[in-house]
Scaffold this active site. Sequence first.
Site, short mmCIF file in Angstrom:
data_model
loop_
_atom_site.label_atom_id
_atom_site.label_comp_id
_atom_site.label_asym_id
_atom_site.label_seq_id
_atom_site.Cartn_x
_atom_site.Cartn_y
_atom_site.Cartn_z
N ASP A 40 0.85 -1.18 0.00
CA ASP A 40 0.00 0.00 0.00
C ASP A 40 0.89 1.24 0.00
O ASP A 40 2.12 1.13 0.13
CB ASP A 40 -0.97 -0.01 1.19
N ASP A 63 4.25 3.35 -4.11
CA ASP A 63 3.24 3.82 -5.05
C ASP A 63 3.33 2.96 -6.32
O ASP A 63 4.40 2.87 -6.94
CB ASP A 63 3.54 5.30 -5.38
N VAL A 64 2.22 2.36 -6.71
CA VAL A 64 2.24 1.43 -7.85
C VAL A 64 2.55 2.13 -9.18
O VAL A 64 2.89 1.46 -10.16
CB VAL A 64 0.91 0.64 -7.99
N TYR A 156 -11.39 7.80 -14.66
CA TYR A 156 -11.65 6.51 -14.00
C TYR A 156 -12.23 5.53 -15.03
O TYR A 156 -11.80 4.38 -15.12
CB TYR A 156 -12.62 6.73 -12.83
N LYS A 160 -10.31 2.17 -16.27
CA LYS A 160 -10.88 0.84 -16.00
C LYS A 160 -11.19 0.09 -17.29
O LYS A 160 -11.09 -1.14 -17.34
CB LYS A 160 -12.12 0.97 -15.11
N THR A 191 -16.97 -0.14 0.68
CA THR A 191 -15.59 0.01 1.19
C THR A 191 -15.39 1.49 1.53
O THR A 191 -16.22 2.32 1.16
CB THR A 191 -14.56 -0.36 0.11
N1 LIG Z 1 -15.58 -0.02 -3.88
C1 LIG Z 1 -16.14 -0.15 -5.05
O1 LIG Z 1 -17.38 -0.05 -5.18
C2 LIG Z 1 -15.33 -0.45 -6.27
C3 LIG Z 1 -16.03 -0.79 -7.44
C4 LIG Z 1 -15.31 -1.09 -8.58
C5 LIG Z 1 -13.92 -1.07 -8.57
N2 LIG Z 1 -13.27 -0.72 -7.44
C6 LIG Z 1 -11.81 -0.73 -7.48
O2 LIG Z 1 -11.34 -1.62 -6.51
C7 LIG Z 1 -10.05 -1.20 -6.08
C8 LIG Z 1 -10.05 -1.12 -4.56
O3 LIG Z 1 -11.03 -0.18 -4.18
P1 LIG Z 1 -11.61 -0.14 -2.69
O4 LIG Z 1 -13.03 0.17 -2.81
O5 LIG Z 1 -11.14 -1.32 -1.93
O6 LIG Z 1 -10.87 1.21 -2.21
P2 LIG Z 1 -10.15 1.59 -0.81
O7 LIG Z 1 -10.00 3.08 -0.87
O8 LIG Z 1 -10.84 0.99 0.33
O9 LIG Z 1 -8.72 0.91 -0.98
C9 LIG Z 1 -7.81 1.33 -1.96
C10 LIG Z 1 -6.40 1.17 -1.43
O10 LIG Z 1 -5.48 1.50 -2.49
C11 LIG Z 1 -4.41 2.23 -1.91
N3 LIG Z 1 -3.76 3.05 -2.94
C12 LIG Z 1 -4.28 4.15 -3.55
N4 LIG Z 1 -3.40 4.64 -4.43
C13 LIG Z 1 -2.30 3.83 -4.38
C14 LIG Z 1 -1.05 3.83 -5.04
N5 LIG Z 1 -0.75 4.77 -5.95
N6 LIG Z 1 -0.16 2.85 -4.75
C15 LIG Z 1 -0.46 1.91 -3.83
N7 LIG Z 1 -1.62 1.86 -3.14
C16 LIG Z 1 -2.53 2.82 -3.43
C17 LIG Z 1 -5.07 3.09 -0.83
O11 LIG Z 1 -4.13 3.57 0.10
C18 LIG Z 1 -6.07 2.12 -0.26
O12 LIG Z 1 -5.52 1.37 0.82
C19 LIG Z 1 -9.79 0.14 -6.77
O13 LIG Z 1 -9.01 -0.10 -7.92
C20 LIG Z 1 -11.17 0.60 -7.18
O14 LIG Z 1 -11.13 1.44 -8.32
C21 LIG Z 1 -13.95 -0.41 -6.28
#
Ligand SMILES: NC(=O)c1ccc[n+]([C@@H]2O[C@H](COP(=O)([O-])OP(=O)(O)OC[C@H]3O[C@@H](n4cnc5c(N)ncnc54)[C@H](O)[C@@H]3O)[C@@H](O)[C@H]2O)c1
Length: 263
Positions: A40, A63-64, A156, A160, A191
């Site tokens: 993370d 950072d990824v 976004y 995606k 989340t």
């Molecule tokens: N929650 C939803 O409804 C949903 C729906 C579709 C897709 N997603 C995708 O699922 C993934 C996870 O989302 P989530 O809901 O668990 O979000 P979240 O905010 O709970 O978790 C995301 C995590 O990614 C980390 N992060 C952010 N930028 C980063 C970087 N540059 N390098 C490393 N870590 C980084 C953050 O610190 C956080 O811990 C994301 O890619 C999001 O786009 C989420």
Amino acid sequence: MRDDTDFHGQAVLITGGASGIGWAAARAFAQRGARVAIADLTEEAATSRASELGPTHRGVGGDVSDEAAVDRMIHATVEAFGRLDVLINCAGLPDTFTPTIEQTGAHWQRLIDVHLTGTFLMAKRAAVEMMRHHHGVILNISSIAGTHALPRRNAYTAAKHGVIGLTKALACDWAQDGIRVNAVAPGYILTPFIEGLIAQGKLDPKVIRRRTPLGELLPPEEVANAMIFLASPLARTVTGTVVTVDGGYTAFGSPNDAAIIED
Ligand SMILES: NC(=O)c1ccc[n+]([C@@H]2O[C@H](COP(=O)([O-])OP(=O)(O)OC[C@H]3O[C@@H](n4cnc5c(N)ncnc54)[C@H](O)[C@@H]3O)[C@@H](O)[C@H]2O)c1
């Protein structure tokens, strides 16, 4: 009888693993015997979550979208576990819903960098390790925004969609190397990411529930269940595809509500 969802002996690296879907995935793989590296943004968040899982797990910060950090995170994982079997690209951040003509290039670039370039960099570096054993699974997290338009959330949506294209290309590229690559497209998952958008008034949970045939915002554990299947030998012949976990959201096309919900 052999349990195909037993991951003992396998090493799993999850970006964005300190929160939300990534954290649910970390728990699901650890419960099934895997050694999990949580990656993370900050080392502190990653190591703190890893210690919640237990002493055999690791946290790595970075950072990824930064190629040097990606190299360090993969290197630290392989150094700790001796191998890398599964990579889950879950790191991400929400878009701002800013009117399109007010969006800046820098805003666009950051979203693309984290979601799309980050997925590419992590996959490319992980594949080097996986090729050594002719075995690996990569799961890239897309979204319903990977197949459908979310107005104003341009970067976004584009990122995606790009994740799905990248997934297909890598799956075909690495099939002969023993590496399967698939995408998971979640709908609205409860989340911190979505809770933040709800708290800011950008999303209305009631509207989402009415628009979703199953009538609910899904728990992140449901997405983790799909990941367990895709990473397991049960999915041996599944590569280059997208598994949608959205309660029927993208299947629904009628102009009326999809679900009757209580207020
Ligand atoms: N929650 C939803 O409804 C949903 C729906 C579709 C897709 N997603 C995708 O699922 C993934 C996870 O989302 P989530 O809901 O668990 O979000 P979240 O905010 O709970 O978790 C995301 C995590 O990614 C980390 N992060 C952010 N930028 C980063 C970087 N540059 N390098 C490393 N870590 C980084 C953050 O610190 C956080 O811990 C994301 O890619 C999001 O786009 C989420």
